[in-house]
Design a protein around this motif. Structure first.
Motif, short mmCIF file in Angstrom:
data_model
loop_
_atom_site.label_atom_id
_atom_site.label_comp_id
_atom_site.label_asym_id
_atom_site.label_seq_id
_atom_site.Cartn_x
_atom_site.Cartn_y
_atom_site.Cartn_z
N ILE A 219 9.27 177.16 -17.69
CA ILE A 219 8.11 176.98 -16.82
C ILE A 219 8.62 176.57 -15.45
O ILE A 219 9.32 175.55 -15.32
CB ILE A 219 7.13 175.93 -17.37
N ALA A 220 8.31 177.38 -14.45
CA ALA A 220 8.70 177.09 -13.05
C ALA A 220 10.19 176.80 -12.93
O ALA A 220 10.61 175.91 -12.20
CB ALA A 220 7.87 175.93 -12.50
N GLY A 221 10.99 177.55 -13.67
CA GLY A 221 12.44 177.41 -13.57
C GLY A 221 13.07 176.35 -14.44
O GLY A 221 14.29 176.20 -14.45
N VAL A 222 12.27 175.58 -15.19
CA VAL A 222 12.81 174.57 -16.11
C VAL A 222 12.91 175.22 -17.48
O VAL A 222 11.90 175.61 -18.07
CB VAL A 222 11.92 173.31 -16.17
N TYR A 223 14.13 175.33 -18.00
CA TYR A 223 14.39 176.11 -19.19
C TYR A 223 14.75 175.24 -20.40
O TYR A 223 15.26 174.13 -20.26
CB TYR A 223 15.57 177.08 -18.96
N ARG A 224 14.50 175.81 -21.57
CA ARG A 224 15.05 175.25 -22.81
C ARG A 224 15.35 176.40 -23.76
O ARG A 224 14.55 177.32 -23.93
CB ARG A 224 14.07 174.29 -23.48
N THR A 225 16.55 176.37 -24.34
CA THR A 225 16.94 177.38 -25.32
C THR A 225 16.98 176.75 -26.71
O THR A 225 16.98 175.53 -26.85
CB THR A 225 18.32 177.97 -24.97
N PHE A 226 17.05 177.62 -27.72
CA PHE A 226 16.95 177.13 -29.10
C PHE A 226 18.05 177.73 -29.97
O PHE A 226 17.81 178.22 -31.07
CB PHE A 226 15.57 177.48 -29.68
N GLU A 227 19.30 177.67 -29.46
CA GLU A 227 20.41 178.19 -30.25
C GLU A 227 20.55 177.45 -31.58
O GLU A 227 20.95 178.03 -32.59
CB GLU A 227 21.73 178.07 -29.47
N GLY A 228 20.20 176.16 -31.59
CA GLY A 228 20.31 175.37 -32.83
C GLY A 228 19.09 175.49 -33.71
O GLY A 228 19.00 174.79 -34.73
N GLY A 229 18.15 176.36 -33.35
CA GLY A 229 16.95 176.52 -34.15
C GLY A 229 15.77 175.75 -33.57
O GLY A 229 15.93 174.81 -32.80
#
Length: 258
Positions: A219-229
């Motif tokens: 959102i608006a350039g603030v990211y979160r990834t979920f490689e760990g699930g």
């Protein structure tokens, strides 16, 4: 009072030219690499081989030369294919052409929306005989933000962008697919790919999904990834993503729909 976040050195935007546009404020590969790592969560395969145009219109100070091989290598690291440039001084534009990049100023100008026409000036009032005051007109509800609907499943490798609008997905988003909206995203099927809301910087945008399981949310350039699930609290369940607090912290919350 916390200091304001520093301006980004690079921002990605979509065009109608079939290519992604990178608006840069710096030309040094090292400076851009640091920003891209923060923005894209260090994911080397964030993009999917999209063509890229580098827009230098936001650069304030120009160096004598630009490290074109370094810039091209950096973009390819994230699976972007640099094909052109725009808004360069003549000498640097010539260097870009020698590096195999097309100068695309005219194409970018055509792609930018035209300035809206000015409303005609109202006619000069004329003297008229007094008349009874008309009945007050009922208030008109303000026009809401635009909404785009995606009435199908989005498969791996496909992308859908709701420019200047919220996006409602009535279907699923497969792993490797990407949905982008300048406003909020509402997904009524399984969300398994990448969801990017507030793409032009709207911190109030949200991502809402009835079956939460994305690879990445932003959102608006603030990211979160979920490689760990996906956390068990949210995996496969209704959830929303939004920014909270003055620091714009990315927050995931359960949705109680019953």
């Amino acid at each position: 009072m916390s200091a304001p976040a520093p301006a980004r050195q690079i921002e990605f935007r979509n065009t109608t030219l079939g290519a992604t546009l990178a608006l840069v404020q710096a030309v040094e590969p090292a400076a851009l690499a640091d920003d891209m790592h923060k923005m894209l969560g260090g994911m080397p395969d964030f993009f999917n081989g999209e063509s890229l145009i580098l827009d230098f219109s936001a650069v304030v100070q120009w160096p004598e030369r630009i490290d074109w091989p370094g810039l091209q290598s950096l973009m390819r690291r994230y699976r972007l294919q640099p094909i052109g440039v725009c808004s360069l001084p003549d000498g640097l534009a010539a260097d870009a052409q020698r590096a195999g990049l097309a100068v695309m100023d005219s194409a970018i100008l055509r792609d930018r929306p035209a300035e809206p026409a000015r409303a005609p000036a109202p006619p000069q009032p004329q003297a008229v005989a007094p008349a009874a005051a008309p009945a007050a007109a009922p208030p008109v509800a303000p026009t809401g933000a635009a909404t785009m609907y995606l009435d199908r499943n989005l498969r791996s490798g496909q992308q859908f962008y709701a420019r200047g609008a919220d996006l409602v997905v009535i279907g699923s988003v497969s792993p490797g697919a990407e949905i982008i909206a300048d406003g909020s995203i509402h997904c009524y099927g399984p969300l398994r790919g990448r969801a990017i809301a507030g793409a032009q910087g709207d911190h109030g945008a949200r991502i809402l999904a009835t079956n939460f399981g994305p690879e990445l949310v932003s959102i608006a350039g603030v990211y979160r990834t979920f490689e760990g699930g996906i956390p068990a609290t949210f995996a496969g369940k209704p959830a929303q993503v939004r920014l909270t607090g003055t620091e714009h912290t990315l927050t995931i919350e359960s949705l109680q729909l019953d």
